[in-house]
Motif scaffolding. Sequence first.
Motif, mmCIF file in Angstrom:
data_model
loop_
_atom_site.group_PDB
_atom_site.id
_atom_site.type_symbol
_atom_site.label_atom_id
_atom_site.label_comp_id
_atom_site.label_asym_id
_atom_site.label_seq_id
_atom_site.Cartn_x
_atom_site.Cartn_y
_atom_site.Cartn_z
ATOM 1 N N ASN A 58 52.635 36.169 23.897
ATOM 2 C CA ASN A 58 52.837 37.450 23.238
ATOM 3 C C ASN A 58 53.951 37.410 22.200
ATOM 4 O O ASN A 58 54.072 38.322 21.387
ATOM 5 C CB ASN A 58 53.163 38.523 24.277
ATOM 6 C CG ASN A 58 53.063 39.924 23.709
ATOM 7 O OD1 ASN A 58 52.093 40.251 23.024
ATOM 8 N ND2 ASN A 58 54.056 40.750 23.963
ATOM 9 N N LEU A 61 52.905 37.659 18.526
ATOM 10 C CA LEU A 61 52.439 39.013 18.205
ATOM 11 C C LEU A 61 53.621 39.951 18.022
ATOM 12 O O LEU A 61 53.654 40.759 17.083
ATOM 13 C CB LEU A 61 51.502 39.533 19.295
ATOM 14 C CG LEU A 61 51.026 40.983 19.121
ATOM 15 C CD1 LEU A 61 50.325 41.172 17.775
ATOM 16 C CD2 LEU A 61 50.104 41.389 20.260
ATOM 17 N N MET A 76 43.449 43.853 14.209
ATOM 18 C CA MET A 76 43.320 43.470 15.612
ATOM 19 C C MET A 76 41.861 43.602 16.008
ATOM 20 O O MET A 76 41.303 44.701 15.998
ATOM 21 C CB MET A 76 44.193 44.362 16.501
ATOM 22 C CG MET A 76 45.680 44.264 16.220
ATOM 23 S SD MET A 76 46.643 45.391 17.279
ATOM 24 C CE MET A 76 48.325 44.932 16.815
ATOM 25 N N LEU A 84 46.522 44.288 25.382
ATOM 26 C CA LEU A 84 47.378 44.278 24.201
ATOM 27 C C LEU A 84 48.099 45.610 24.033
ATOM 28 O O LEU A 84 49.299 45.654 23.754
ATOM 29 C CB LEU A 84 46.536 43.950 22.964
ATOM 30 C CG LEU A 84 47.252 43.796 21.628
ATOM 31 C CD1 LEU A 84 46.480 42.827 20.741
ATOM 32 C CD2 LEU A 84 47.390 45.135 20.903
ATOM 33 N N ASN A 88 52.146 46.137 24.366
ATOM 34 C CA ASN A 88 52.807 46.248 23.057
ATOM 35 C C ASN A 88 52.797 47.659 22.472
ATOM 36 O O ASN A 88 53.010 47.826 21.271
ATOM 37 C CB ASN A 88 52.127 45.295 22.065
ATOM 38 C CG ASN A 88 52.261 43.848 22.475
ATOM 39 O OD1 ASN A 88 53.313 43.250 22.339
ATOM 40 N ND2 ASN A 88 51.170 43.289 22.987
ATOM 41 N N VAL A 176 44.270 38.405 15.929
ATOM 42 C CA VAL A 176 45.224 39.296 15.279
ATOM 43 C C VAL A 176 45.572 38.654 13.940
ATOM 44 O O VAL A 176 45.968 37.481 13.889
ATOM 45 C CB VAL A 176 46.499 39.490 16.120
ATOM 46 C CG1 VAL A 176 47.522 40.324 15.353
ATOM 47 C CG2 VAL A 176 46.158 40.162 17.445
#
Length: 676
Positions: A58, A61, A76, A84, A88, A176
Amino acid sequence: MTAWDLVVAIILAAFFAVAVYVAVEFGPRARTTLALWRTIRKTGLKAIYPRSHPKTRNQQLLNILQDAMDRDEILMVGRTHKGLLEVNEQAILKALERGVVIKILFLDQKILTNLGPGQHFDLRSLGLPNAYVQLLDDVGAAVAKLRALKDECRKRKVWGSLLVFRTVVLVQSSVVVYVPLEKKTPMRLLYDFSFGGEDSDKFVQYYRSPQTDSAGDFCNRLRKFYASLYEPDISAFSYELSYRYSRSDPLEEIEKLATERITNLIKAHEEVEKIRNNSLERLVPAAASVFAALSSDSDVPAPISAQIELTNACSTQCTHCFRYSKIGEPHMETGLARRILDQLHEFGVRTITLSGGEPTKHPDFGNLLQYAAVDKKLAVGVLSNGVGVSKNDLARIQKHARWLRLSIDGSPTVYGQIRSISGKDAFPEVSATIEQFIRLNEIGRRCQLSICYTIQKRNADDVPEMITWVRSLGLPNDDKCLTFKFAHGRNGFLCSKPQLEMLAQIFLKPEFRDSANLPYLKWFLERQSSIRDVEKGRPTESLYLQQPTRCFTPHLFTLIDPHGDVYPCCFLFEDNQGYTAEAIEKRRAHCLGSLKTQSFREIWNGTKYQQVRDELASINPKAKKYEACGECTRHCNHNRSLSQLYSEYAGLQAAGGDAISVIKGAMGPSGEDVWL
């Protein structure tokens, strides 16, 4: 750089050093490994992260979300994004506060609901025994998260945009993509990115690459592919989950976006047959009324177009059709035909198509044509085979009809193998009809002439010759008056796979690629159907199974047979079949009423017609009653485009937008005559 980044960098450096050593010491075979490594580096691959470490997978990201600034774009793409969003949510919100544009695309729940467990979806990659149920739950959870995120964006009046899309395309690998507004800043891409319950031995690939438009740039090709999934013909915009900043009302910005998407959707629509004047732009005025009726559960407006089969009698014996078979009472009664024309006119129908059999075989054809066009002010088109048409009938067609379409399934050398008169080649008569019609058009009002060619196994090789022959006629639109379509159904006349592959190559040849409607056929094979589906005579089966589609034909069109019976369309009427017991039984299941005993208005607004509309709210060609829908090549393109348009309309309306005004803003001329 994090500790994990350092570890990965050391590993990559060590790998590179070993590769160089091996290449020097062990010769050409090892140099292949070094070349492979160089190729991989050219793709922009910077690191590989194991999914089994949530923090490390992660981190990149989080880096993207923290680095993105005003008007930078983050794409995305994934199945649900449930994990996700859960991990996030706050980082996404902070990015939106800085003005970042975040586009999120995930599976449309409708595709899962319609298909059911295990149908047409390869979910094994999830590694879950209950993947279908899990996906449904995860999509629901993601929707709830996005709705809460939108509410928070409104509350804080963030500068960024949260744009949510739903797709019916199964995304096998999540991604992503970070695309900075500043072109000099490299883009970043995380591939096969997931928070799901997959096996822990998989890896996330991290790419970093300059922003270019080079066709040879792997990373940017990947970016363009994923960006294409957001297009209106692939994904629906989720207005109720999306947010766009506005100084006054965020809904105004969403409506602007809706106008842009709807306009692009209309422009992208492929027109099947120009003579019918039925581009999506021209259909929008009628479609808007249907959309309003659907959303308010009110009466369906009158159809815009009707097809009347005046007779079962035919002047040719075609190898792929059984309408020429002997039957009693082949013609529609003239009195009934006139009453039908009266009712269609009074109800608000604007265009009609006269067909058969061969419509000119009806003993009162000329008078009925004149009655429809002159007395009832209906715009008339005529479907004919051009054989046995008297000079008088042809003159009346030229005078009163808007267009005449001739079915000619071969150039002079092939035609006789498919269409004949008692075993004799009928081409000389067709040729004489065309010559006379051209002369009539030269001295009188111009009636459009079109030629339709059904591609089957006996004439597939003849397509180039047919184009050449049509060009030799000297018609105003040259070969653009020629329309090709694929044979369909359960018969022995379907094209083989080698023939279809050969045709696909012809579509690419410079001398033919822009001829007739070949650009549409090429698009149809690539985007809506496939060689496999056309080969088995069901060119739209996979399309309807994989992409939930409403049939708008029973909202816009009607078909009336020579007995005065009403049907939704020619496919459910089984129009190429004769009157065998099997064909009669199939027709009985789709007959919506008889105009001998009911008015057209009563039938159109009746429970049987409404039942068909309800049952075709999502076409299922696997259902026994609607198997024929998998053969539909006449209405499928409009159904797909109108379904996409209605999805935009319904989504905007659900979000509180003025959907009718947006649709009307994208309308074409509202007074044009359209045939379906």
